[in-house]
Design an enzyme around this catalytic site. Structure first.
Site, PDB file in Angstrom:
ATOM      1  N   CYS A   2      46.813 183.111  97.001  1.00  0.00           N
ATOM      2  CA  CYS A   2      46.426 183.969  96.608  1.00  0.00           C
ATOM      3  C   CYS A   2      45.330 184.007  95.357  1.00  0.00           C
ATOM      4  O   CYS A   2      45.318 183.823  94.513  1.00  0.00           O
ATOM      5  CB  CYS A   2      47.220 184.794  96.478  1.00  0.00           C
ATOM      6  SG  CYS A   2      48.798 185.182  97.754  1.00  0.00           S
ATOM      7  N   ARG A  27      42.179 179.345  97.086  1.00  0.00           N
ATOM      8  CA  ARG A  27      44.258 180.398  96.277  1.00  0.00           C
ATOM      9  C   ARG A  27      44.610 180.439  97.657  1.00  0.00           C
ATOM     10  O   ARG A  27      46.184 180.655  98.193  1.00  0.00           O
ATOM     11  CB  ARG A  27      43.663 181.187  95.847  1.00  0.00           C
ATOM     12  CG  ARG A  27      43.142 180.483  94.264  1.00  0.00           C
ATOM     13  CD  ARG A  27      43.032 181.384  93.048  1.00  0.00           C
ATOM     14  NE  ARG A  27      44.096 181.812  92.463  1.00  0.00           N
ATOM     15  CZ  ARG A  27      45.323 181.161  91.860  1.00  0.00           C
ATOM     16  NH1 ARG A  27      44.104 180.407  90.851  1.00  0.00           N
ATOM     17  NH2 ARG A  27      46.313 181.405  91.266  1.00  0.00           N
ATOM     18  N   TRP A  76      47.763 184.022 100.914  1.00  0.00           N
ATOM     19  CA  TRP A  76      48.764 182.973 101.016  1.00  0.00           C
ATOM     20  C   TRP A  76      49.600 183.860 101.240  1.00  0.00           C
ATOM     21  O   TRP A  76      50.473 183.834 101.020  1.00  0.00           O
ATOM     22  CB  TRP A  76      48.533 182.196 100.378  1.00  0.00           C
ATOM     23  CG  TRP A  76      49.573 180.757 100.921  1.00  0.00           C
ATOM     24  CD1 TRP A  76      48.985 179.174 101.446  1.00  0.00           C
ATOM     25  CD2 TRP A  76      50.768 180.670 101.257  1.00  0.00           C
ATOM     26  NE1 TRP A  76      49.407 178.747 101.681  1.00  0.00           N
ATOM     27  CE2 TRP A  76      50.828 179.589 101.758  1.00  0.00           C
ATOM     28  CE3 TRP A  76      51.811 180.849 100.240  1.00  0.00           C
ATOM     29  CZ2 TRP A  76      52.159 178.639 101.360  1.00  0.00           C
ATOM     30  CZ3 TRP A  76      53.215 180.698 100.492  1.00  0.00           C
ATOM     31  CH2 TRP A  76      53.505 179.310 100.661  1.00  0.00           C
ATOM     32  N   ASN A 102      49.952 189.588  93.023  1.00  0.00           N
ATOM     33  CA  ASN A 102      49.328 187.540  93.926  1.00  0.00           C
ATOM     34  C   ASN A 102      50.856 187.221  93.559  1.00  0.00           C
ATOM     35  O   ASN A 102      51.826 187.160  92.128  1.00  0.00           O
ATOM     36  CB  ASN A 102      48.580 186.705  92.853  1.00  0.00           C
ATOM     37  CG  ASN A 102      49.273 184.933  93.228  1.00  0.00           C
ATOM     38  OD1 ASN A 102      50.297 185.209  93.530  1.00  0.00           O
ATOM     39  ND2 ASN A 102      48.448 184.340  92.235  1.00  0.00           N
ATOM     40  N   GLY A 103      51.991 186.448  94.161  1.00  0.00           N
ATOM     41  CA  GLY A 103      53.543 186.517  93.838  1.00  0.00           C
ATOM     42  C   GLY A 103      54.429 186.630  94.627  1.00  0.00           C
ATOM     43  O   GLY A 103      54.717 187.608  96.014  1.00  0.00           O
ATOM     44  N   GLU A 485      50.405 158.813  97.899  1.00  0.00           N
ATOM     45  CA  GLU A 485      49.017 158.800  97.700  1.00  0.00           C
ATOM     46  C   GLU A 485      48.393 159.177  99.045  1.00  0.00           C
ATOM     47  O   GLU A 485      47.528 160.232  99.708  1.00  0.00           O
ATOM     48  CB  GLU A 485      48.361 159.445  96.424  1.00  0.00           C
ATOM     49  CG  GLU A 485      46.904 159.824  96.082  1.00  0.00           C
ATOM     50  CD  GLU A 485      47.204 161.726  96.563  1.00  0.00           C
ATOM     51  OE1 GLU A 485      47.524 161.993  96.355  1.00  0.00           O
ATOM     52  OE2 GLU A 485      45.743 162.755  96.200  1.00  0.00           O
ATOM     53  N   LYS A 489      47.047 162.597 101.480  1.00  0.00           N
ATOM     54  CA  LYS A 489      46.371 162.755 101.695  1.00  0.00           C
ATOM     55  C   LYS A 489      45.799 162.935 102.991  1.00  0.00           C
ATOM     56  O   LYS A 489      45.506 163.916 103.142  1.00  0.00           O
ATOM     57  CB  LYS A 489      45.045 161.780 101.224  1.00  0.00           C
ATOM     58  CG  LYS A 489      44.645 161.647 100.009  1.00  0.00           C
ATOM     59  CD  LYS A 489      44.412 162.927  99.627  1.00  0.00           C
ATOM     60  CE  LYS A 489      44.403 164.317  98.621  1.00  0.00           C
ATOM     61  NZ  LYS A 489      45.573 164.357  97.339  1.00  0.00           N
ATOM     62  N   GLU A 492      48.005 165.718 104.801  1.00  0.00           N
ATOM     63  CA  GLU A 492      47.660 167.272 104.731  1.00  0.00           C
ATOM     64  C   GLU A 492      46.048 167.573 105.035  1.00  0.00           C
ATOM     65  O   GLU A 492      45.727 169.089 105.623  1.00  0.00           O
ATOM     66  CB  GLU A 492      47.963 167.752 103.379  1.00  0.00           C
ATOM     67  CG  GLU A 492      46.624 166.746 101.921  1.00  0.00           C
ATOM     68  CD  GLU A 492      47.065 167.449 100.550  1.00  0.00           C
ATOM     69  OE1 GLU A 492      47.050 168.376 100.680  1.00  0.00           O
ATOM     70  OE2 GLU A 492      46.943 166.002  99.507  1.00  0.00           O
ATOM     71  N   HIS A 508      64.117 146.228 103.951  1.00  0.00           N
ATOM     72  CA  HIS A 508      64.975 146.958 103.539  1.00  0.00           C
ATOM     73  C   HIS A 508      65.441 148.140 104.678  1.00  0.00           C
ATOM     74  O   HIS A 508      65.936 149.290 104.659  1.00  0.00           O
ATOM     75  CB  HIS A 508      65.438 147.940 101.921  1.00  0.00           C
ATOM     76  CG  HIS A 508      65.585 146.300 101.712  1.00  0.00           C
ATOM     77  ND1 HIS A 508      66.367 145.957 101.526  1.00  0.00           N
ATOM     78  CD2 HIS A 508      64.243 145.857 100.555  1.00  0.00           C
ATOM     79  CE1 HIS A 508      65.986 144.976 100.461  1.00  0.00           C
ATOM     80  NE2 HIS A 508      65.017 145.174 100.132  1.00  0.00           N
ATOM     81  N   LYS A 611      46.137 176.152  97.120  1.00  0.00           N
ATOM     82  CA  LYS A 611      45.617 175.251  96.018  1.00  0.00           C
ATOM     83  C   LYS A 611      46.649 174.959  94.562  1.00  0.00           C
ATOM     84  O   LYS A 611      47.128 173.972  94.386  1.00  0.00           O
ATOM     85  CB  LYS A 611      44.027 174.798  95.317  1.00  0.00           C
ATOM     86  CG  LYS A 611      44.025 173.436  94.260  1.00  0.00           C
ATOM     87  CD  LYS A 611      42.433 173.815  94.930  1.00  0.00           C
ATOM     88  CE  LYS A 611      41.761 172.468  94.191  1.00  0.00           C
ATOM     89  NZ  LYS A 611      42.306 171.121  93.799  1.00  0.00           N
TER      90      LYS A 611
HETATM   91  C1  F6R Z   1      47.154 167.710  97.465  1.00  0.00           C
HETATM   92  C2  F6R Z   1      47.438 168.664  96.259  1.00  0.00           C
HETATM   93  C3  F6R Z   1      49.147 168.583  95.477  1.00  0.00           C
HETATM   94  C4  F6R Z   1      48.925 169.240  94.219  1.00  0.00           C
HETATM   95  C5  F6R Z   1      50.206 169.504  93.860  1.00  0.00           C
HETATM   96  C6  F6R Z   1      50.258 170.513  92.140  1.00  0.00           C
HETATM   97  O1  F6R Z   1      46.145 166.657  97.534  1.00  0.00           O
HETATM   98  O2  F6R Z   1      46.938 168.603  95.497  1.00  0.00           O
HETATM   99  O3  F6R Z   1      49.617 168.156  96.029  1.00  0.00           O
HETATM  100  O4  F6R Z   1      49.222 167.885  93.609  1.00  0.00           O
HETATM  101  O5  F6R Z   1      50.572 170.897  94.307  1.00  0.00           O
HETATM  102  O6  F6R Z   1      49.142 170.723  91.861  1.00  0.00           O
HETATM  103  P1  F6R Z   1      48.781 171.131  90.523  1.00  0.00           P
HETATM  104  O7  F6R Z   1      48.412 169.817  90.078  1.00  0.00           O
HETATM  105  O8  F6R Z   1      48.077 172.152  90.446  1.00  0.00           O
HETATM  106  O9  F6R Z   1      49.866 171.642  89.404  1.00  0.00           O
END
Ligand code: F6R
Length: 616
Positions: A2, A27, A76, A102-103, A485, A489, A492, A508, A611
């Site tokens: 949010c 956000r 969100w 927010n929360g 990673e 990527k 998501e 394994h 994010k």
């Molecule tokens: C994936 C991504 C998330 C963040 C995770 C931690 O692309 O961005 O996995 O890395 O939510 O977020 P921060 O770094 O803001 O604590």
């Protein structure tokens, strides 16, 4: 999660609110809304489910009356589906009061019951409306918005940033925070509030972070901050280091495309000012106390998602350089496993946003248990750095695309600097070795520029793979977290099932997944590092190829050993093995983005994500 914006002043309030929401849309983007106190003295609001643009279109067709006090929210969803009625603001006190949040207000059920008994009705399923109704109820009881706000906030439990306006107090926004972010922007004859500085960076660079359990009142003339008991407190002011243009697409088709091309700058800016030719000096580590670096017996890196993979890469290097045991823990697992923590344990959190609730809670837990804490963070004034013993900011600039790219390489860079400084102080690397690693770090931006040139080749590859139901990623040693990673990527962004494996695990179990045509990316370590690891990965490639896999190898220039077995080879420049991950991840970032794009998906705002994950 949010995004929140608040404005009091003489500008076009709606422009300020919608601009602030646009820059914070990362956000949360399942609904948005605004409320203003109009120049006629009444409260008007609008809210819509869907992306911010839906609200913007609605407001273009049905504009609100102009006013000079307003609040805005991009959501969100936590409580209640993302439908119009659940979007914020929520109104109360006969429509005279609006609140955004927010929360999560965890004790909403109990408050709701009380409010129902007092005869109030509810339109939505949200905890926020419960908060708004309580506030309205208290305004009616006390006859004073400020008193009622303080009383309401003291009732809330959980995590919250709330902003409220009331038409009987036309030039005032009240706000409070507990376990959720809130920043103030100071203007001339105007003031701002936001979840982060992106909310108002277009108008002012003077900001302050609101501390835990603090309330704020902003009017055009001033800002007052108090604790929840009403006692005045000083806030820590800072200057925002970047411009609004840094959070614009700047001609790129997406923020993600822009941010991937900013990988070189993210590394260069994170290194800048922290090294000489032969030594590392991160001045910010001084706040740890003189002997901490020498006395540390164990380092625990805590993070979530991509940031945890940055930690996994760096753990290999820090342990080898500084000869300190290093482990990586997911923040949300860490504090529930009763970890052994002593005053000689250093807990290093890694967080782009600095607001990830799981990581914040893990940091607080570590501090309670007596550990020293360092925050590796990309967001000035965020909660995690403010609460940690020392802060090493990554200077990747604002990262707007929800999937992290440039912040990841900056996190590894900052952790490497930290590892080198520890090695230097503890005498576990010679001056020559430190100098060689510094030079490797400094050469990375130029090498990433070269990797970025493979973009068109990868776009082609991605186009061929839009129908693939699954993609696998393999790596060993520092290449293993890069495989994880790469898979994250792809999941998501392109919503494709993807898994990353340590190549040594293949036999394994995971090798059973290999079937004819199964695409597998393999991060191939340099033959100039451990020849043994290199040849083992080449053997792994042969094993999967023999079972029909379509192999895409990411290998350094001149590595010919992979040629007979790989269907495609993506070349990266030569680098010391510890620095290869920063190069190898870039083609995987581009691949995920291009594949998502080829499938017609929104690469900046993937479904279901936000994010900044500010709830547990
Ligand atoms: C994936 C991504 C998330 C963040 C995770 C931690 O692309 O961005 O996995 O890395 O939510 O977020 P921060 O770094 O803001 O604590």
């Amino acid at each position: 999660m949010c995004g929140i914006v608040g404005y009091v002043g003489q500008k076009q309030t709606m422009e300020v609110l919608l601009g602030g929401l646009k820059r914070q849309e990362y956000r949360g983007y399942d609904s948005a809304g605004v409320a203003v106190i109009t120049d006629g003295g009444s409260l008007e609001s609008a809210k819509k489910s869907g992306k911010l643009q839906v609200l913007v279109d609605h407001l273009t067709a049905h504009p609100l009356t102009a006013g000079h006090t307003g609040i805005g929210h991009t959501r969100w969803a936590t409580h209640g589906a993302p439908v119009d009625v659940n979007a914020h603001p929520h109104l109360a006190d006969g429509g005279k009061l609006a609140m955004i949040h927010n929360g999560i207000i965890e004790n909403f059920a109990e408050i709701k019951q009380e409010m129902l008994e007092a005869g109030h009705e509810f339109l939505s399923e949200t905890d926020t409306e419960v908060g708004a109704v309580l506030l309205g109820h208290l305004v009616a009881q006390t006859g004073d918005f400020r008193t009622a706000f303080a009383q309401a906030v003291n009732r809330f439990e959980g995590a919250f940033t709330v902003l409220a306006i009331h038409q009987d107090s036309p030039d005032l926004i009240l706000a409070a925070r507990h376990n959720s972010p809130l920043v103030i922007g100071f203007g001339d004859g105007e003031n701002f509030l936001g979840s982060d500085v992106a909310a108002f960076v277009e108008y002012t660079h003077h900001a302050a972070a609101v501390g835990q359990d603090q309330m704020v009142a902003i009017t055009p003339e001033g800002v007052t901050v108090t604790d929840f008991a009403g006692k005045a407190v000083e806030v820590e002011r800072f200057e925002i280091e970047w411009d609004a243009s840094a959070s614009d697409k700047g001609g790129w088709p997406s923020f993600m495309a822009k941010e991937i091309t900013e990988n070189p700058d993210a590394v260069a800016n994170t290194v800048r000012g922290r090294v000489t030719e032969t030594a590392v000096d991160i001045p910010e580590l001084a706040t740890l106390g003189a002997d901490t670096i020498k006395n540390t017996q164990r380092i625990i890196l805590i993070a979530c998602g991509t940031a945890s993979y940055a930690g996994q890469v760096a753990a290999y290097a820090i342990e080898q350089w500084a000869r300190i045991p290093v482990e990586v823990q997911l923040s949300h697992e860490f504090r529930y496993r009763d970890p052994v923590i002593t005053p000689q344990t250093l807990v290093v959190s890694i967080s782009q946003s600095g607001e990830t609730m799981d990581t914040l809670m893990a940091v607080r837990y570590a501090m309670e248990k007596g550990a020293k804490t360092v925050s590796i963070c990309n967001t000035q004034g965020a909660t995690i750095p403010r609460e940690s013993d020392a802060i090493v900011y990554t200077h990747a600039g604002p990262e707007v695309a929800v999937a992290s790219t440039k912040a990841f390489v900056a996190q590894i860079t900052a952790l490497y600097l930290l590892g080198l400084q520890f090695a230097q102080v503890r005498g576990t690397l010679s001056e020559k070795e430190i100098a060689r690693n510094i030079s490797e770090l400094q050469s990375l931006p130029g090498k990433i520029e070269q990797v970025l040139l493979v973009g068109p080749e990868i776009r082609q590859l991605a186009k061929w793979m839009t129908e693939s139901p699954a993609v696998l990623f393999l790596g060993r040693h520092v290449g293993f977290p890069i495989a994880l990673e790469g898979a994250l990527k792809l999941k998501e962004l392109a919503y494709i099932h993807a898994e990353g494996f340590a190549a040594g695990e293949l036999k394994h179990g995971p090798i059973a997944l290999i079937d004819h045509g199964q695409p597998v990316f393999v991060v191939v370590p340099s033959p100039r590092g451990s020849a043994e690891i290199h040849s083992k990965v080449v053997s792994n490639i042969q094993e999967i190829r023999a079972r029909g896999a379509r192999v895409i190898a990411i290998a350094e220039q001149g590595d010919v050993a992979v040629l007979p077995y790989a269907d495609e080879v993506i070349r990266i420049p030569l680098a010391d093995p510890f620095f290869e991950p920063i190069l190898a991840v870039v083609p995987l970032q581009i691949f995920a983005m291009e594949l998502a794009d080829a499938k017609g998906l929104d690469v900046d705002q993937p479904r279901n994500l936000a994010k900044s994950v500010t709830v547990e």
